[in-house]
Design an enzyme around this catalytic site. Structure first.
Site, mmCIF file in Angstrom:
data_model
loop_
_atom_site.group_PDB
_atom_site.id
_atom_site.type_symbol
_atom_site.label_atom_id
_atom_site.label_comp_id
_atom_site.label_asym_id
_atom_site.label_seq_id
_atom_site.Cartn_x
_atom_site.Cartn_y
_atom_site.Cartn_z
ATOM 1 N N ARG A 71 44.601 42.261 51.715
ATOM 2 C CA ARG A 71 44.257 43.160 50.618
ATOM 3 C C ARG A 71 45.423 43.356 49.641
ATOM 4 N NH1 ARG A 71 43.340 49.423 50.412
ATOM 5 N NH2 ARG A 71 41.796 49.602 48.731
ATOM 6 N N HIS A 75 45.220 43.255 45.559
ATOM 7 C CA HIS A 75 45.637 44.369 44.695
ATOM 8 C C HIS A 75 46.851 44.009 43.844
ATOM 9 C CE1 HIS A 75 43.322 48.051 46.398
ATOM 10 N NE2 HIS A 75 42.573 46.970 46.348
ATOM 11 N N ASN A 104 45.252 52.630 45.651
ATOM 12 C CA ASN A 104 46.332 52.287 46.588
ATOM 13 C C ASN A 104 46.869 53.464 47.395
ATOM 14 O OD1 ASN A 104 46.371 49.557 45.841
ATOM 15 N ND2 ASN A 104 47.714 49.958 44.093
ATOM 16 N N HIS A 203 36.214 41.455 53.435
ATOM 17 C CA HIS A 203 35.871 42.662 54.192
ATOM 18 C C HIS A 203 35.353 42.326 55.594
ATOM 19 C CE1 HIS A 203 35.637 45.377 50.369
ATOM 20 N NE2 HIS A 203 36.848 44.953 50.640
HETATM 21 C C1 HEM Z 1 34.732 43.501 45.159
HETATM 22 C C2 HEM Z 1 35.457 44.561 44.915
HETATM 23 C C3 HEM Z 1 36.199 45.281 46.006
HETATM 24 C C4 HEM Z 1 36.164 46.620 46.231
HETATM 25 C C5 HEM Z 1 35.409 47.656 45.417
HETATM 26 C C6 HEM Z 1 36.982 46.877 47.378
HETATM 27 C C7 HEM Z 1 37.220 48.125 47.919
HETATM 28 C C8 HEM Z 1 37.861 48.357 49.101
HETATM 29 C C9 HEM Z 1 38.037 49.665 49.691
HETATM 30 C C10 HEM Z 1 37.580 50.975 49.072
HETATM 31 C C11 HEM Z 1 38.677 49.489 50.871
HETATM 32 C C12 HEM Z 1 39.084 50.584 51.844
HETATM 33 C C13 HEM Z 1 40.287 51.287 51.307
HETATM 34 C C14 HEM Z 1 40.600 52.578 52.034
HETATM 35 O O1 HEM Z 1 39.857 52.986 52.899
HETATM 36 O O2 HEM Z 1 41.602 53.183 51.699
HETATM 37 C C15 HEM Z 1 38.921 48.093 51.035
HETATM 38 C C16 HEM Z 1 39.548 47.526 52.111
HETATM 39 C C17 HEM Z 1 39.850 46.193 52.200
HETATM 40 N N1 HEM Z 1 39.671 45.248 51.205
HETATM 41 FE FE1 HEM Z 1 38.551 45.448 49.579
HETATM 42 N N2 HEM Z 1 37.490 45.690 47.842
HETATM 43 C C18 HEM Z 1 37.055 44.695 47.024
HETATM 44 C C19 HEM Z 1 37.414 43.365 47.102
HETATM 45 C C20 HEM Z 1 38.332 42.854 47.996
HETATM 46 C C21 HEM Z 1 38.944 41.559 47.911
HETATM 47 C C22 HEM Z 1 38.725 40.585 46.754
HETATM 48 C C23 HEM Z 1 39.764 41.427 48.981
HETATM 49 C C24 HEM Z 1 40.658 40.289 49.365
HETATM 50 C C25 HEM Z 1 40.486 39.045 48.973
HETATM 51 C C26 HEM Z 1 39.629 42.645 49.757
HETATM 52 C C27 HEM Z 1 40.230 42.877 50.970
HETATM 53 C C28 HEM Z 1 40.136 44.058 51.668
HETATM 54 C C29 HEM Z 1 40.580 44.206 53.046
HETATM 55 C C30 HEM Z 1 41.076 43.089 53.939
HETATM 56 C C31 HEM Z 1 40.424 45.566 53.368
HETATM 57 C C32 HEM Z 1 40.835 46.265 54.673
HETATM 58 C C33 HEM Z 1 42.281 46.689 54.528
HETATM 59 C C34 HEM Z 1 42.900 47.416 55.710
HETATM 60 O O3 HEM Z 1 42.276 47.572 56.752
HETATM 61 O O4 HEM Z 1 44.055 47.849 55.570
HETATM 62 N N3 HEM Z 1 38.785 43.496 49.110
HETATM 63 N N4 HEM Z 1 38.414 47.407 49.934
#
Ligand code: HEM
Ligand SMILES: *[C@@H]1O[C@H](CO)[C@@H](O)[C@H](O)[C@H]1NC(C)=O
Ligand SMILES: *[C@@H]1O[C@H](CO)[C@@H](O)[C@H](O)[C@H]1NC(C)=O
Ligand SMILES: *[C@@H]1O[C@H](CO)[C@@H](O)[C@H](O)[C@H]1NC(C)=O
Ligand SMILES: *[C@@H]1O[C@H](CO)[C@@H](O)[C@H](O)[C@H]1NC(C)=O
Ligand SMILES: *[C@@H]1O[C@H](CO)[C@@H](O)[C@H](O)[C@H]1NC(C)=O
Length: 352
Positions: A71, A75, A104, A203
């Site tokens: 992630r 970002h 973030n 995800h």
């Molecule tokens: C399509 C639009 C996207 C949205 C709206 C989004 C939103 C989010 C949100 C809200 C979270 C949880 C954050 C939290 O609870 O604080 C998350 C987690 C995550 N996102 Fe996304 N995301 C998107 C696309 C992506 C992309 C493109 C990637 C990587 C290529 C990604 C990788 C991840 C990963 C791996 C997590 C888990 C992180 C952790 O456990 O620390 N996301 N995302």
């Protein structure tokens, strides 16, 4: 390293062979992109292996770290290009940075792991490898180490001199966005519908907080009811973990196998078990994204292939390759501030 050394060495050698092959192949094609897989082949030949070992150790310590590192790359890239901007700590002498932006704050993680990798890389090849490339490689190995595909990551990014709080708010997509809102967010950075769906497949790893899940559970979009497009079983599990008015920092996995990179995420969307609003709307709100979700749920190879192509496209967002960037010596501060702060551990040479 101990008992992992053999396997690690083998993986490293296999990757090295891939990079050499890619270099030979790309020599036949006129140079277009400035980033290239063998960018550090001479200046830091052990780079891939060092990052591999550190990421491997970090994931063994905490399985979630794979998702957190993946992630970070996303970002980083969406905000003023992949320039290590997200790594900069706020400092009164700099414009307000990205770490405290809504997407973030209390959410982005893995910074200590990046610091640790950077320390090891500086010890091996001082003043050579950018923090932006370290984030790229950490994401790359995180996918590989959780069972995902391997690819040839282009390198040679330089680190930005500042981060940008406003741009983080403007360019990082919201988990509350509609299908067309998500498409717009990807379009703004030059990415398309396939990139949106394939990269959302990230995800398959990691967790999200109740602070972002909460909107679907009790009063969705001002209706006084839960989101109608959520599976009942998932709804009651989420409501248990995330009671109304409860601790927003409590987390819930984004898919049931949060430490395994596979296509289960897409199968879950078909059953209305996507956890974030921005996940489920890929299936429920438009036929083009729905078609891709169905394809990836059926065919993991197709998902892996598209994910790799999209990761390379995302990694190519506005790379800094010239004088507009630098090789940061510490990922949390631009070199100008290190000099001002005269960090006694750092010997700065201005011709770097
Ligand atoms: C399509 C639009 C996207 C949205 C709206 C989004 C939103 C989010 C949100 C809200 C979270 C949880 C954050 C939290 O609870 O604080 C998350 C987690 C995550 N996102 Fe996304 N995301 C998107 C696309 C992506 C992309 C493109 C990637 C990587 C290529 C990604 C990788 C991840 C990963 C791996 C997590 C888990 C992180 C952790 O456990 O620390 N996301 N995302
Ligand atoms: C990880 O990458 C290595 C090559 O460096 C490869 O041999 C291995 O099969 C990859 N792992 C997976 C799960 O694909
Ligand atoms: C920060 O981002 C905003 C919004 O994208 C932009 O208008 C502004 O010019 C950027 N600031 C700098 C110093 O680049
Ligand atoms: C919320 O409701 C409005 C209409 O009241 C609608 O236009 C919008 O798309 C809805 N948002 C979501 C996320 O469903
Ligand atoms: C989450 O934790 C942080 C830091 O511990 C705290 O400042 C913040 O208020 C908490 N957020 C929520 C939504 O509870
Ligand atoms: C799955 O996708 C791959 C890659 O696009 C393709 O070669 C293969 O034929 C597909 N398999 C099926 C069963 O459709």
């Amino acid at each position: 390293m101990g008992r992992f050394a053999g396997g690690a060495q083998m993986r490293y050698l296999a990757l090295f062979a891939l990079v050499v092959t890619a270099t030979i192949l790309s020599a036949a094609v006129p140079a277009r992109a400035q980033l290239k897989p063998d960018f550090y082949a001479k200046s830091c030949p052990k780079l891939f292996f060092i990052v591999f070992q550190k990421v491997d150790a970090a994931i063994k310590k905490e399985a979630r770290m794979a998702g957190s590192l993946l992630r970070l790359h996303f970002h980083d890239c969406f905000v003023q290009g992949c320039d290590g901007g997200i790594l900069l700590d706020d400092d009164p002498r700099l414009p307000l940075g990205e770490k405290t932006a809504a997407a973030n704050r209390n959410s982005a993680r893995g910074f200590e792991v990046i610091d640790d990798i950077k320390g090891a890389v500086e010890a091996e090849c001082p003043k050579t490898v950018s923090c932006a490339d370290i984030v790229t490689l950490a994401a790359f190995w995180s996918v590989n180490l959780t069972g995902g595909p391997i690819w040839i990551p282009p390198l040679g990014r330089r680190d930005g001199l500042t981060a940008n709080f406003t741009a983080a708010g403007e360019f990082l997509p919201s988990p509350f966005a509609t299908n067309s809102g998500l498409k717009d967010a990807f379009k703004k950075v030059g990415l398309g519908v396939t990139d949106l769906v394939a990269l959302s497949g990230a995800h398959t790893l990691g967790f999200a907080r109740c602070a972002v899940h909460g909107v679907r559970l009790y009063n969705f979009n001002g209706t006084g009811k839960p989101d109608p497009t959520i599976d009942n079983g998932l709804l009651s599990s989420l409501q248990k973990v995330c009671p109304q008015g409860g601790d927003g920092n409590v987390t819930f996995p984004l898919d049931p196998t949060f430490a395994k990179f596979d296509n289960l995420y897409f199968k879950e969307l078909l059953g209305l078990r996507g956890t974030l609003n921005s996940d489920e709307v890929l299936f429920t709100q438009a036929s083009d994204t729905k078609g891709l979700v169905q394809t990836y749920a059926k065919n993991q190879t197709r998902f892996f292939n598209d994910f790799v192509a999209s990761m390379i496209r995302m990694g190519n967002i506005k790379p800094k390759t010239g004088k507009d960037g630098e090789i940061r010596l510490k990922c949390r501060k631009p070199n100008s501030l290190l000099l001002e702060d005269a960090d006694p551990l750092i010997q700065l040479v201005t011709d770097a």
